[in-house]
Design a protein around this motif. Sequence first.
Motif, short mmCIF file in Angstrom:
data_model
loop_
_atom_site.label_atom_id
_atom_site.label_comp_id
_atom_site.label_asym_id
_atom_site.label_seq_id
_atom_site.Cartn_x
_atom_site.Cartn_y
_atom_site.Cartn_z
N ASN A 240 -1.80 -0.74 -5.23
CA ASN A 240 -2.81 -1.59 -4.60
C ASN A 240 -3.32 -2.74 -5.47
O ASN A 240 -4.46 -3.17 -5.34
N LYS B 130 0.98 2.78 -3.38
CA LYS B 130 -0.30 3.32 -3.85
C LYS B 130 -0.86 2.74 -5.14
O LYS B 130 -1.78 3.30 -5.72
N PRO C 224 0.80 -1.23 0.00
CA PRO C 224 0.00 0.00 0.00
C PRO C 224 0.83 1.28 0.00
O PRO C 224 0.36 2.32 -0.48
#
Length: 427
Positions: free
Chosen positions: A294, A292, A289
């Motif tokens: 994901n 970013k 995460p």
Amino acid sequence: MVTCLTVGTLVGCGKNQNTETQENKNVASDVKKDEVKLQKLNWSENNFNALNKLIEENGVKGKNYDANKKPYIVVDWDNTSIYNDVEEALLIYQLENLEFKMSPEELSKVLRKDIPKDNFNEKCNNKDGQPVNIDLIAEDIDSDYKFIYENYKGMKGDKTLEDMKKTSEYKDFIAKTRYLYDSIGKTFSADISYPWVTYLFAGMNENEVKELAEKGIDNALNEKIGVKSLTSPEELPGKAGVVSVSYNSGLRTLEEQQNLYNTLMENGIDVYVCSASFVDIVKTFASNPKYKYNVPEQNIMAMELQRKDNVIVPEFKEGYDQTQGAGKTKTIKRFLASEKGYGPILVAGDSAGDVAMLKDFEDTKIGLIINRLKDGEIGELSKLASDSIGKDDVKYLLQGRDENTGTFRPSEKSIMFEQTEEGLLHK
């Protein structure tokens, strides 16, 4: 080379498990149909409109959307999802920090594995213009690594990393190993060079590679974008002589791709990665995460090796296709298209290794090409994309970037490194 996919049972990770998470099952129902739109950022106007249309027509807002038959996309990683190559960035970090778990005898075998004994490309000659081959360069690296292994406290010795950095053997080891990787790539086909660099993780388990990858990625994200050079020490010419090699430094995440992948997933469209880098590295970058993107780990398809008791063995995974060139198409067909019964609605890539998957699926509505002003087959697709700019319902899109900053540009045109003039196609 494929590891894991949301196709019933996890494949190729050394274990079986249900890969359809509750989050994936419920993603469509959790999305409100008037929310989660793509941000403009630095997409070209044409690409932004086309991607928005794709999401609107195929996502949860689309009139034919079926949560039990979710549409999906497949994207390349290096120089497509990110700026620069994570495998190469990690290689230099691994070398500089002596992150190896092999004995000298084990490394000696890895260095020579599957490498023809021909002389390397003439562009890879040593300082005196003499040809170099695997026997010459590997013998020097063997000697360097034996010294390091016996003296570095991270292995069998008592000297710190800073102590080792002062030695000629350390400097020679880094320069000649990086030179070897470069020479293999310039001289032989991708099916030799791409697996070779992954063999350097032999002796590590998955968690160790991921920890190493995270450190290497963080380091490269903070590095200045540029070109660095290494030259082996004059005082230690060895069998191969003094050699030099240049490589790209620095990695960058791409906000546009982060936003695109998250927006697609939030609109009920699955995102898969098909990369020629090592699978545990791509998992770290695509799924952690902190970066970013994901993308679920089970949606990562990449280069894979044999494992014994969870420890990496320097052997290509039996029964798997290399995830480069035609192998990308074979992998997608095997683990996605054949299981789902349909192909990806979008495929994204940047180089010759991505051409096959950009062309081979009838269901693909958009082929997104990150514009690196390349020639060859990817140049031909780029020409199709350039001829279609501003037209409706085109298949291929060309997205420009600035190689000086590692960012997208709001244009189909790109600016190459150390240049200021933008270009649309290879000249």
